[in-house]
Write an enzyme that holds these catalytic residues in place. Structure first.
Site, PDB file in Angstrom:
ATOM      1  N   ARG A   1      29.238 -12.996  82.105  1.00  0.00           N
ATOM      2  CA  ARG A   1      30.511 -13.030  81.770  1.00  0.00           C
ATOM      3  C   ARG A   1      31.355 -13.451  82.760  1.00  0.00           C
ATOM      4  O   ARG A   1      32.582 -13.544  82.734  1.00  0.00           O
ATOM      5  CB  ARG A   1      31.216 -11.735  81.225  1.00  0.00           C
ATOM      6  CG  ARG A   1      30.324 -11.546  79.689  1.00  0.00           C
ATOM      7  CD  ARG A   1      30.921 -10.220  79.016  1.00  0.00           C
ATOM      8  NE  ARG A   1      30.337 -10.130  77.849  1.00  0.00           N
ATOM      9  CZ  ARG A   1      30.686  -8.777  77.024  1.00  0.00           C
ATOM     10  NH1 ARG A   1      31.301  -7.992  77.815  1.00  0.00           N
ATOM     11  NH2 ARG A   1      29.796  -8.850  76.041  1.00  0.00           N
TER      12      ARG A   1
ATOM     13  N   GLU B   1      21.841 -15.268  76.622  1.00  0.00           N
ATOM     14  CA  GLU B   1      21.771 -14.911  75.305  1.00  0.00           C
ATOM     15  C   GLU B   1      20.298 -14.807  74.591  1.00  0.00           C
ATOM     16  O   GLU B   1      19.970 -14.003  73.875  1.00  0.00           O
ATOM     17  CB  GLU B   1      22.232 -16.188  74.609  1.00  0.00           C
ATOM     18  CG  GLU B   1      23.918 -16.146  74.262  1.00  0.00           C
ATOM     19  CD  GLU B   1      24.368 -15.094  73.497  1.00  0.00           C
ATOM     20  OE1 GLU B   1      23.818 -14.833  72.395  1.00  0.00           O
ATOM     21  OE2 GLU B   1      25.588 -14.674  73.506  1.00  0.00           O
TER      22      GLU B   1
ATOM     23  N   THR C   1      16.002  -7.541  73.771  1.00  0.00           N
ATOM     24  CA  THR C   1      15.744  -6.623  75.088  1.00  0.00           C
ATOM     25  C   THR C   1      17.199  -6.156  75.322  1.00  0.00           C
ATOM     26  O   THR C   1      18.159  -6.931  75.382  1.00  0.00           O
ATOM     27  CB  THR C   1      15.279  -7.727  76.156  1.00  0.00           C
ATOM     28  OG1 THR C   1      14.060  -8.481  75.736  1.00  0.00           O
ATOM     29  CG2 THR C   1      14.723  -6.657  77.316  1.00  0.00           C
TER      30      THR C   1
ATOM     31  N   GLY D   1       8.614  -9.951  77.442  1.00  0.00           N
ATOM     32  CA  GLY D   1       7.917  -9.835  76.199  1.00  0.00           C
ATOM     33  C   GLY D   1       8.611 -11.279  75.341  1.00  0.00           C
ATOM     34  O   GLY D   1       9.294 -11.766  75.574  1.00  0.00           O
TER      35      GLY D   1
END
Ligand code: SF4
Length: 361
Positions: free
Chosen positions: A33, A45, A51, A89
């Site tokens: 941010r 994003e 996650t 992952g």
């Protein structure tokens, strides 16, 4: 269920204002941010899709240091990209980021596109990710509907159907509520509200800026909503896995095909145990079928339980000795003999990392 069109203009204004005021004080300060550059926002994003924030932050920081631009990412080798992603992952996210960066370089001169329709043509970017990027980077009034937002809106409107069955309505609500004057802050505020106040369990309704408008709160149903979908139990697969040693003390690893689960990652070879088959027989058969070599199955190394989204696996890992035959990549993209200390250079899925740790002990 309340139709979003039923809200008066005054109610919508109150909802927007109260949320933005709350965000001014309670919004999270997150590394992505601090920028309006679409590239790092896009990376965040994608990482955040499956996650949690606290896990993502160190990966995000390493990623933008290692691949600081879209062109840098596009030019990187896929193995470097997968290695940087190792542990997060859902590796399709990393492969898609890489492919999308190459597409942006080829088709958009290395600049992240600003039109929603174009952004949606990039691999791995769906409607909510596109909304997150375009609102955060360019302050465009494009709505979002990630898991947190679905939960908040389902509670706000007292939706008694599982959110995934009423997505069209929830998208309309998100679009309707979005503040056209402050889309960046509004979307981020909505995400923060879901992540920190309207949490899955025990939402802090007393602290919520929307409690006077919230149907779930009014009906004391905040802990029952959103309704979850009944899911079939996930299948459980027993897998035989081989750590194959040759006479030089090297270990055989293979690189998975690009197009399947965990595509492009390295692994210890093996496969599914058939009904009535022993672990040892499975390992011998799989290695012959997949790599064309004969092995001797030795002692048990470790058993690992791991859950993926749609199934659970038990990896039964054994030390094995190469007997004869030259390993062939019959059902994978590549095979290699490597030394134990070299294993860390290759991207492996999480469950296989535990095999490496067991070997290092
Ligand atoms: S009042 Fe409670 S349930 Fe309703 S939006 Fe706020 S935190 Fe969520």
């Amino acid at each position: 269920m309340l139709d979003c069109q039923d809200r008066t203009a005054a109610t919508i204004t109150q909802l927007r204002q109260s949320l933005l005021q709350w965000y001014c004080i309670h919004g999270r300060s997150l590394p992505w941010r601090q920028t309006q550059d679409p590239y790092p926002i896009w990376v965040s994003e994608i990482m955040l899709q499956q996650t949690q924030v606290k896990t993502v932050i160190p990966y995000y920081e390493r990623w933008v240091a290692q691949f600081p631009t879209i062109t840098g990412l596009a030019n990187a080798d896929q193995q470097q990209v997968l290695k940087a992603w190792q542990g997060l992952g859902y590796y399709a996210r990393a492969r898609n980021l890489h492919r999308a960066a190459q597409q942006i370089v080829q088709q958009h001169n290395g600049k992240f596109p600003v039109e929603l329709a174009t952004v949606l043509t990039l691999p791995g970017i769906g409607r909510t990710t596109a909304g997150g990027i375009l609102s955060a980077a360019f302050n465009q009034p494009v709505p979002i509907l990630d898991g947190n937002v679905k939960r908040v809106l389902a509670r706000l409107d007292g939706v008694t159907t599982p959110p995934n069955k009423v997505l069209t309505t929830l998208w309309k609500t998100s679009e309707h509520l979005l503040d056209p004057d402050s889309p960046r802050d509004f979307n981020q505020a909505l995400m923060d509200l879901g992540a920190t106040v309207c949490t899955p369990k025990n939402p802090a309704c007393l602290l919520c800026p929307w409690n006077s408008h919230c149907r779930a709160y009014r009906m004391n149903m905040q802990n029952e909503l959103p309704v979850s979908e009944t899911r079939a139990p996930i299948p459980h697969k027993q897998i035989g896995v081989a750590v194959i040693w040759n006479q030089q003390g090297q270990i055989l690893i293979d690189r998975r095909r690009q197009d399947g689960l965990l595509g492009g990652l390295w692994e210890f070879p093996g496969g599914k145990i058939e009904p009535g088959e022993t672990v040892e027989a499975c390992i011998r058969r799989e290695i012959l079928e997949e790599l064309g070599i004969a092995i001797e199955v030795g002692e048990h190394l470790i058993t690992i339980e791991h859950t993926y989204t749609h199934f659970h696996v038990t990896l039964n890992v054994h030390h094995c000795r190469h007997v004869n035959g030259e390993p062939q990549p019959i059902e994978c993209d590549e095979v290699r003999w490597v030394n134990l200390h070299e294993l860390e250079q290759f991207p492996f899925p999480k469950a296989n990392v535990r095999i490496i740790e067991a070997l290092q002990k």
